[in-house]
Design a protein around this motif. Sequence first.
Motif, PDB file in Angstrom:
ATOM      1  N   HIS A   1       6.120  -6.054  16.843  1.00 17.75           N
ATOM      2  CA  HIS A   1       6.173  -5.752  15.414  1.00 17.75           C
ATOM      3  C   HIS A   1       6.895  -6.835  14.620  1.00 17.75           C
ATOM      4  N   SER A   2       6.496  -6.956  13.367  1.00 20.02           N
ATOM      5  CA  SER A   2       7.023  -8.009  12.505  1.00 20.02           C
ATOM      6  C   SER A   2       8.470  -7.732  12.108  1.00 20.02           C
ATOM      7  N   HIS A   3       9.127  -8.765  11.580  1.00 20.27           N
ATOM      8  CA  HIS A   3      10.490  -8.611  11.081  1.00 20.27           C
ATOM      9  C   HIS A   3      10.545  -7.577   9.967  1.00 20.27           C
ATOM     10  N   ALA A   4       9.519  -7.549   9.131  1.00 22.96           N
ATOM     11  CA  ALA A   4       9.504  -6.627   7.993  1.00 22.96           C
ATOM     12  C   ALA A   4       9.399  -5.180   8.456  1.00 22.96           C
ATOM     13  N   VAL A   5       8.523  -4.924   9.412  1.00 21.58           N
ATOM     14  CA  VAL A   5       8.371  -3.566   9.935  1.00 21.58           C
ATOM     15  C   VAL A   5       9.658  -3.106  10.603  1.00 21.58           C
ATOM     16  N   MET A   6      10.275  -3.983  11.382  1.00 26.83           N
ATOM     17  CA  MET A   6      11.511  -3.619  12.061  1.00 26.83           C
ATOM     18  C   MET A   6      12.657  -3.403  11.067  1.00 26.83           C
ATOM     19  N   MET A   7      12.677  -4.171   9.988  1.00 28.83           N
ATOM     20  CA  MET A   7      13.721  -3.956   8.980  1.00 28.83           C
ATOM     21  C   MET A   7      13.513  -2.624   8.258  1.00 28.83           C
TER      22      MET A   7
ATOM     23  N   VAL B   1       5.929   9.718   4.426  1.00 23.92           N
ATOM     24  CA  VAL B   1       5.672   8.456   3.723  1.00 23.92           C
ATOM     25  C   VAL B   1       6.216   7.280   4.527  1.00 23.92           C
ATOM     26  N   GLY B   2       7.382   7.467   5.149  1.00 27.86           N
ATOM     27  CA  GLY B   2       7.973   6.393   5.931  1.00 27.86           C
ATOM     28  C   GLY B   2       7.131   5.987   7.123  1.00 27.86           C
ATOM     29  N   ALA B   3       6.241   6.878   7.567  1.00 27.39           N
ATOM     30  CA  ALA B   3       5.373   6.570   8.702  1.00 27.39           C
ATOM     31  C   ALA B   3       4.181   5.702   8.312  1.00 27.39           C
ATOM     32  N   VAL B   4       3.850   5.674   7.031  1.00 25.03           N
ATOM     33  CA  VAL B   4       2.646   4.965   6.578  1.00 25.03           C
ATOM     34  C   VAL B   4       2.687   3.471   6.912  1.00 25.03           C
ATOM     35  N   PRO B   5       3.798   2.749   6.644  1.00 21.99           N
ATOM     36  CA  PRO B   5       3.809   1.314   7.009  1.00 21.99           C
ATOM     37  C   PRO B   5       3.591   1.085   8.502  1.00 21.99           C
ATOM     38  N   TYR B   6       4.092   1.985   9.344  1.00 18.98           N
ATOM     39  CA  TYR B   6       3.898   1.839  10.786  1.00 18.98           C
ATOM     40  C   TYR B   6       2.421   1.927  11.156  1.00 18.98           C
ATOM     41  N   VAL B   7       1.740   2.930  10.583  1.00 20.71           N
ATOM     42  CA  VAL B   7       0.326   3.131  10.906  1.00 20.71           C
ATOM     43  C   VAL B   7      -0.512   1.947  10.429  1.00 20.71           C
ATOM     44  N   ILE B   8      -0.262   1.500   9.204  1.00 19.31           N
ATOM     45  CA  ILE B   8      -1.043   0.386   8.656  1.00 19.31           C
ATOM     46  C   ILE B   8      -0.773  -0.895   9.434  1.00 19.31           C
ATOM     47  N   ALA B   9       0.505  -1.169   9.708  1.00 20.61           N
ATOM     48  CA  ALA B   9       0.852  -2.403  10.424  1.00 20.61           C
ATOM     49  C   ALA B   9       0.342  -2.388  11.859  1.00 20.61           C
TER      50      ALA B   9
ATOM     51  N   ALA C   1       0.414   2.923  15.784  1.00 19.44           N
ATOM     52  CA  ALA C   1      -0.843   3.128  15.072  1.00 19.44           C
ATOM     53  C   ALA C   1      -1.271   4.588  15.137  1.00 19.44           C
ATOM     54  N   HIS C   2      -0.782   5.335  16.144  1.00 16.68           N
ATOM     55  CA  HIS C   2      -1.074   6.765  16.246  1.00 16.68           C
ATOM     56  C   HIS C   2      -0.193   7.506  15.233  1.00 16.68           C
ATOM     57  N   PRO C   3      -0.763   8.322  14.350  1.00 16.91           N
ATOM     58  CA  PRO C   3       0.019   8.975  13.294  1.00 16.91           C
ATOM     59  C   PRO C   3       1.196   9.807  13.809  1.00 16.91           C
ATOM     60  N   VAL C   4       1.022  10.488  14.948  1.00 10.99           N
ATOM     61  CA  VAL C   4       2.123  11.308  15.472  1.00 10.99           C
ATOM     62  C   VAL C   4       3.270  10.424  15.947  1.00 10.99           C
TER      63      VAL C   4
ATOM     64  N   ALA D   1       0.835  -1.205   0.000  1.00  6.50           N
ATOM     65  CA  ALA D   1       0.000   0.000   0.000  1.00  6.50           C
ATOM     66  C   ALA D   1       0.867   1.251   0.000  1.00  6.50           C
ATOM     67  N   THR D   2       1.970   1.234   0.745  1.00  2.11           N
ATOM     68  CA  THR D   2       2.853   2.402   0.786  1.00  2.11           C
ATOM     69  C   THR D   2       3.547   2.621  -0.548  1.00  2.11           C
ATOM     70  N   ILE D   3       3.940   1.532  -1.201  1.00  5.00           N
ATOM     71  CA  ILE D   3       4.557   1.656  -2.532  1.00  5.00           C
ATOM     72  C   ILE D   3       3.586   2.299  -3.507  1.00  5.00           C
ATOM     73  N   ALA D   4       2.344   1.824  -3.502  1.00  4.10           N
ATOM     74  CA  ALA D   4       1.328   2.380  -4.412  1.00  4.10           C
ATOM     75  C   ALA D   4       1.079   3.848  -4.112  1.00  4.10           C
ATOM     76  N   LEU D   5       0.964   4.189  -2.818  1.00  9.56           N
ATOM     77  CA  LEU D   5       0.737   5.576  -2.419  1.00  9.56           C
ATOM     78  C   LEU D   5       1.903   6.463  -2.821  1.00  9.56           C
ATOM     79  N   THR D   6       3.108   5.976  -2.603  1.00 11.16           N
ATOM     80  CA  THR D   6       4.306   6.760  -2.914  1.00 11.16           C
ATOM     81  C   THR D   6       4.406   7.064  -4.403  1.00 11.16           C
ATOM     82  N   ILE D   7       4.163   6.070  -5.222  1.00 10.59           N
ATOM     83  CA  ILE D   7       4.231   6.269  -6.671  1.00 10.59           C
ATOM     84  C   ILE D   7       3.136   7.230  -7.131  1.00 10.59           C
TER      85      ILE D   7
END
Length: 512
Positions: A130-136, A84-92, A101-104, A44-50
């Motif tokens: 958090h998942s391995h992917a989010v932490m990476m 943009v980098g915050a988007v995966p955190y909020v979604i995950a 999950a809080h945007p701030v 979702a973040t890739i699509a949003l970013t593009i």
Amino acid sequence: MRLRTDWRASFALVGTVLKYLSVPLVIPVVVALIYNDPLVPFIATIALTIAVGHGLELLNPEPDLEVREAMLFVAISWLAVAAVGAVPYVIAGWGTGSTLAHPVNALFESMSGFTTTGATVLGEISLERHSHAVMMWRQLTQWLGGMGIIVLMVAILPELAVSGAQLVESEAPGPQLQKLTPRIAETARILWLVYFAFTVVYIAILYGLHLAGAAPNMTLYNAIAHGFTTLPTGGFSPEADSVAAFSSIVQWTAIPFMIVAGTNFALFWHVFSGESHRFVRNTEFRAYTGAIAGFAVLLAGILYVGSAPALGELGGVTEGVVENSLRQSAFQITSLLTSTGYATSDFATWNSTGQVVLLFAMLVGGCAGSTGGGIKVVRWLIIFKVLRRELFTASHPEVVRPIRLGGNIVDEDAIRGVLGFSFLYLVIFAIATLVIMLDASRIGYTLTPLEAFSASLATIGNIGPGFGSLGPFGSYLQFPVSSKLLMIFLMWLGRLEIIPVLVMFTGGFWTR
């Protein structure tokens, strides 16, 4: 009244940066596939970013950057990338009870990552959630921000080469830009190549220690994760105990690479080019290594005689043990002086003597042209030389005495720039400290002056951990939203070294 800054050109190139940000987002996608983690946060973040990037590019298909447009582009790019980098955190984190999950909170973590600050709103429980992917992705944001996103864009995008010098100067840490070749794009590629090479070497050494049985928990994942945050002097770790979670040999191995990260990367290129004498002759590098050695020896003596408690599993200091005292002092001084922010001990529990030494180390910073934060060693050298000149000319008013650094005369305009930056840095730091204290008292949160002081210094200096509840094993979660927004601003301000951000808030920047 007419606008004198072509904001459309700046925002169009911000769109290009965002489109290219979709490429590194593939890395956490791969990690998610390996560990069977959710893919949605990154797809979702890739699509949003593009999509957003393409939309911004339409503002000006052929952007042309002058000085103002370049500064606006650099400042807004860093803000947009952090958003943009915050988007995966909020979604995950959505629906999981995660603090991200809080945007701030998510923006705080993302800005801290890209600016290589290392301050976090995650505690031990949050890290494990958090998942391995989010932490990476969290680790990768620091690596991308270390050498500089705009420097990378100049290296790979021909359309930025024309304005490359102004862009790199606006983003690069330190008061001067050293061109290694006549073409700034080639210089940018060289700096990123050196940065990449050191990262690969460090990851290989860490994983090699694991294969040799010297670091059982330094898996390939952990080796890559710490490689992504050591060379950018970031300090994020997927382990709640930071580098204290690993064996002493891992901690010793990290020290020289943190020193490398705080060194002007241009010097390494000169060494690779057969000009190793540049290291010995470089005044800033000598002062930088001398400061690390001096502070480390002083702190080692303090720790050896028992000024810090034994902290057991947190890798604390055991008084009277020479190796432990030397390792803890060398590691913590190097980590905080270079603004890396790793920890092998909870120095927030040390007594005031040890903490004062660490506080002074935090004020120094790395070298110009490094990935380190802070005021920078070269600025301190110039400030001290200016003070010495003032004392001399007070009794010899007829003497004209230029400031020399490494045998070269420092231009008076550069000196004024250093003094102006340092003054702004200290004033903003002081005001932010006061605001943080007042904001904490507004909600009834007990915050000591030292904690407020270190919170302000740790964010504007891109250092990360502070003292008290903000120590290396603490977090910034307890602060009110307003204070977190202020600290996000401080991290942004500190990474771009104040001027490219503050200039946008002046009327003369926008109007004729």
